[in-house]
Design a protein around this motif. Structure first.
Motif, PDB file in Angstrom:
ATOM      1  N   ASP A  49       0.755  -1.263   0.090  1.00 62.75           N
ATOM      2  CA  ASP A  49      -0.055   0.185   0.026  1.00 62.75           C
ATOM      3  C   ASP A  49       1.023   1.421  -0.001  1.00 62.75           C
ATOM      4  OD1 ASP A  49      -2.587  -1.518   0.326  1.00 62.75           O
ATOM      5  OD2 ASP A  49      -1.724  -1.900   2.436  1.00 62.75           O
ATOM      6  N   LEU A  50       0.414   2.096  -0.362  1.00 65.25           N
ATOM      7  CA  LEU A  50       1.060   3.545  -0.447  1.00 65.25           C
ATOM      8  C   LEU A  50       0.289   4.393   0.555  1.00 65.25           C
ATOM      9  CD1 LEU A  50       1.049   4.391  -4.280  1.00 65.25           C
ATOM     10  CD2 LEU A  50       2.980   3.278  -2.859  1.00 65.25           C
ATOM     11  N   PRO A  51       0.850   5.278   1.085  1.00 65.71           N
ATOM     12  CA  PRO A  51       0.351   6.126   2.176  1.00 65.71           C
ATOM     13  C   PRO A  51      -0.708   7.320   1.492  1.00 65.71           C
ATOM     14  CG  PRO A  51       2.726   6.985   1.644  1.00 65.71           C
ATOM     15  CD  PRO A  51       2.595   5.535   1.033  1.00 65.71           C
ATOM     16  N   ARG A  52      -1.516   7.337   2.363  1.00 65.45           N
ATOM     17  CA  ARG A  52      -2.548   8.595   1.951  1.00 65.45           C
ATOM     18  C   ARG A  52      -2.422   9.725   2.685  1.00 65.45           C
ATOM     19  NH1 ARG A  52      -8.102   5.325   1.696  1.00 65.45           N
ATOM     20  NH2 ARG A  52      -7.686   3.668   0.127  1.00 65.45           N
ATOM     21  N   VAL A  53      -1.834  10.665   1.941  1.00 65.86           N
ATOM     22  CA  VAL A  53      -1.559  12.184   2.457  1.00 65.86           C
ATOM     23  C   VAL A  53      -2.340  13.239   1.865  1.00 65.86           C
ATOM     24  CG1 VAL A  53       0.423  13.780   2.814  1.00 65.86           C
ATOM     25  CG2 VAL A  53       1.070  11.115   2.919  1.00 65.86           C
ATOM     26  N   PRO A  54      -2.971  13.990   2.531  1.00 67.34           N
ATOM     27  CA  PRO A  54      -3.696  15.064   2.146  1.00 67.34           C
ATOM     28  C   PRO A  54      -2.986  15.871   1.206  1.00 67.34           C
ATOM     29  CG  PRO A  54      -4.253  14.966   4.232  1.00 67.34           C
ATOM     30  CD  PRO A  54      -3.164  14.135   3.930  1.00 67.34           C
ATOM     31  N   GLY A  55      -3.420  16.275  -0.242  1.00 69.02           N
ATOM     32  CA  GLY A  55      -2.674  16.922  -1.036  1.00 69.02           C
ATOM     33  C   GLY A  55      -1.751  16.290  -2.024  1.00 69.02           C
ATOM     34  N   VAL A  56      -1.486  15.174  -1.761  1.00 74.34           N
ATOM     35  CA  VAL A  56      -0.551  14.293  -2.506  1.00 74.34           C
ATOM     36  C   VAL A  56      -1.301  13.057  -3.098  1.00 74.34           C
ATOM     37  CG1 VAL A  56       1.671  12.903  -2.473  1.00 74.34           C
ATOM     38  CG2 VAL A  56       1.301  14.880  -1.061  1.00 74.34           C
ATOM     39  N   HIS A  57      -0.884  12.792  -4.497  1.00 72.66           N
ATOM     40  CA  HIS A  57      -1.408  11.652  -5.172  1.00 72.66           C
ATOM     41  C   HIS A  57      -0.337  10.818  -5.402  1.00 72.66           C
ATOM     42  CE1 HIS A  57      -5.468  13.780  -5.283  1.00 72.66           C
ATOM     43  NE2 HIS A  57      -4.538  14.833  -5.729  1.00 72.66           N
ATOM     44  N   LEU A  58      -0.470   9.564  -5.219  1.00 71.03           N
ATOM     45  CA  LEU A  58       0.725   8.560  -5.478  1.00 71.03           C
ATOM     46  C   LEU A  58       0.081   7.375  -6.402  1.00 71.03           C
ATOM     47  CD1 LEU A  58       2.715   8.618  -2.024  1.00 71.03           C
ATOM     48  CD2 LEU A  58       3.082   9.947  -3.887  1.00 71.03           C
ATOM     49  N   ALA A  59       0.962   7.097  -7.448  1.00 70.04           N
ATOM     50  CA  ALA A  59       0.736   5.751  -8.283  1.00 70.04           C
ATOM     51  C   ALA A  59       1.816   5.236  -8.406  1.00 70.04           C
ATOM     52  CB  ALA A  59      -0.200   6.399  -9.278  1.00 70.04           C
ATOM     53  N   VAL A  60       1.861   3.863  -8.478  1.00 70.44           N
ATOM     54  CA  VAL A  60       3.059   3.077  -8.935  1.00 70.44           C
ATOM     55  C   VAL A  60       2.571   1.934 -10.105  1.00 70.44           C
ATOM     56  CG1 VAL A  60       4.597   3.398  -6.937  1.00 70.44           C
ATOM     57  CG2 VAL A  60       2.728   1.537  -7.074  1.00 70.44           C
ATOM     58  N   LEU A 240      -5.077  14.472 -15.829  1.00 63.85           N
ATOM     59  CA  LEU A 240      -5.244  13.109 -15.588  1.00 63.85           C
ATOM     60  C   LEU A 240      -4.819  12.643 -14.152  1.00 63.85           C
ATOM     61  CD1 LEU A 240      -3.903  11.631 -18.954  1.00 63.85           C
ATOM     62  CD2 LEU A 240      -6.428  11.848 -18.133  1.00 63.85           C
ATOM     63  N   GLU A 241      -5.373  11.536 -13.470  1.00 66.25           N
ATOM     64  CA  GLU A 241      -4.999  11.308 -12.351  1.00 66.25           C
ATOM     65  C   GLU A 241      -3.803  10.554 -12.329  1.00 66.25           C
ATOM     66  OE1 GLU A 241      -8.302   8.687 -10.905  1.00 66.25           O
ATOM     67  OE2 GLU A 241      -9.654  10.622 -10.528  1.00 66.25           O
ATOM     68  N   ALA A 242      -2.939  10.590 -11.340  1.00 67.47           N
ATOM     69  CA  ALA A 242      -1.836   9.904 -11.367  1.00 67.47           C
ATOM     70  C   ALA A 242      -1.534   8.459 -11.678  1.00 67.47           C
ATOM     71  CB  ALA A 242      -1.145  10.084  -9.854  1.00 67.47           C
ATOM     72  N   HIS A 243      -2.629   7.607 -11.336  1.00 67.98           N
ATOM     73  CA  HIS A 243      -2.507   6.228 -11.743  1.00 67.98           C
ATOM     74  C   HIS A 243      -2.911   6.027 -13.489  1.00 67.98           C
ATOM     75  CE1 HIS A 243      -6.895   5.909 -12.792  1.00 67.98           C
ATOM     76  NE2 HIS A 243      -7.211   6.556 -11.538  1.00 67.98           N
ATOM     77  N   ALA A 244      -3.523   7.011 -13.907  1.00 67.36           N
ATOM     78  CA  ALA A 244      -3.676   6.893 -15.377  1.00 67.36           C
ATOM     79  C   ALA A 244      -2.191   7.304 -16.023  1.00 67.36           C
ATOM     80  CB  ALA A 244      -4.695   7.877 -15.902  1.00 67.36           C
ATOM     81  N   LEU A 245      -1.450   8.281 -15.516  1.00 63.79           N
ATOM     82  CA  LEU A 245      -0.220   8.486 -15.985  1.00 63.79           C
ATOM     83  C   LEU A 245       0.738   7.516 -15.855  1.00 63.79           C
ATOM     84  CD1 LEU A 245       1.891  10.490 -17.279  1.00 63.79           C
ATOM     85  CD2 LEU A 245       2.017  11.610 -15.058  1.00 63.79           C
ATOM     86  N   ALA A 246       0.922   6.800 -14.643  1.00 66.19           N
ATOM     87  CA  ALA A 246       1.742   5.739 -14.428  1.00 66.19           C
ATOM     88  C   ALA A 246       1.389   4.405 -15.509  1.00 66.19           C
ATOM     89  CB  ALA A 246       1.507   5.393 -12.902  1.00 66.19           C
ATOM     90  N   ALA A 247       0.278   4.115 -15.651  1.00 63.02           N
ATOM     91  CA  ALA A 247      -0.335   3.248 -16.480  1.00 63.02           C
ATOM     92  C   ALA A 247       0.480   3.607 -17.783  1.00 63.02           C
ATOM     93  CB  ALA A 247      -1.806   2.893 -16.486  1.00 63.02           C
ATOM     94  N   ALA A 248       0.037   4.732 -18.323  1.00 60.40           N
ATOM     95  CA  ALA A 248       0.436   5.249 -19.712  1.00 60.40           C
ATOM     96  C   ALA A 248       1.912   4.967 -19.905  1.00 60.40           C
ATOM     97  CB  ALA A 248      -0.136   6.768 -20.013  1.00 60.40           C
TER      98      ALA A 248
END
Length: 276
Positions: A49-60, A240-248
């Motif tokens: 899991d990735l941490p959930r931090v207000p203001g930060v969007h993480l994707a791997v 675009l959301e972070a996970h969409a960019l990571a997937a691309a």
């Protein structure tokens, strides 16, 4: 008599071919088992899991080598530091086997443990480097470590022999971070790693990569980085959301037949919501 000798030679040849076939099958099965073990070991050491931090969007995203034989050394991590800032890292171990996967676990665990002592990126990489030297392994690793303040968007980073990361802003600007990296971890004791400062603006992204993302049989590292720069710029402008960019980004690596593991960590930023 001549026919008998010919028949004997033929039988001997068939027996020899059968033995060689059996040996080849056994080696292939052993190699496949080793690859599967290295893959399982590597995936088991990556954060669930990735941490959930207000203001930060993480994707791997992570994709094993296309040819299946180069698995073992890539990793990523993200965790909250004791002061509330976010630690982010990505790296790659030299070598592609079970030993490399195990060493990757040592590097990641060492970084996490030492980050509880110091989150300053340059000092952290220096201490991790000395720790790895003390372990006596012949392997080395490249790594980027970032400390991000989720409130201000201020980001401090240091690189140990790793490829630079990519940035993009919501107004359409994008590029490759121009900073000074140090040597890989595990080469020599007492190395220093210079820290650079950046700001992750609202709607902007930073994209951390391993070289499997940007390098392939028909793609140089510079060409691969340019491809990611274009993707990041488009994603930031389009929101675009972070996970969409990571997937691309990973799809782009797969489209050119990457021969190494490929890992990507995308960091986005917006205005943090009210604190509970």
């Amino acid at each position: 008599m001549h026919r008998k000798r010919t028949t004997d030679d033929g039988d001997e040849l068939l027996a020899r071919l059968g033995w060689l076939t059996a040996q080849a099958r056994e080696r292939a099965e052993l190699q496949r088992a080793q690859v599967e073990l290295a893959t399982a070991l590597q995936r088991g050491m990556l954060p669930r899991d990735l941490p959930r931090v207000p203001g930060v969007h993480l994707a791997v995203r992570y994709a094993p080598a296309c040819h299946g034989l180069n698995v073992g050394g890539d990793w990523y991590d993200a965790f909250v530091l004791t002061d509330g800032r976010v630690g982010l890292c990505i790296g790659d171990v030299q070598g592609h086997n079970i030993e490399a996967a195990a060493f990757m676990g040592q590097v990641r665990a060492g970084l996490r443990a030492l980050a509880s002592v110091t989150g300053e990126p340059g000092e952290l990489l220096g201490r991790t480097n000395d720790l790895l030297i003390s372990l006596g392994s012949e392997l080395f690793a490249t790594c980027t470590f970032i400390r991000l303040d989720p409130v201000t968007g201020i980001l401090e980073s240091a690189r140990a022999g790793h490829i630079p990361f990519v940035w993009a802003t919501a107004d359409g600007k994008s590029g490759v971070v121009d900073d000074e990296g140090g040597p890989p971890l595990g080469i020599a004791r007492g190395m220093e790693y210079r820290v650079s400062r950046h700001r992750l603006t609202t709607g902007g992204v930073f994209v951390l990569l391993t070289d499997g993302v940007v390098e392939g049989p028909s793609l140089s590292v510079d060409e691969g980085l340019d491809r990611v720069v274009r993707l990041a710029g488009i994603a930031a402008v389009a929101g675009l959301e972070a996970h969409a960019l990571a997937a691309a980004v990973i799809r782009g690596a797969e489209s050119v037949g990457h021969e190494d593991d490929a890992a990507v960590l995308v960091v986005g930023h917006d205005e943090p919501g009210p604190q509970p």
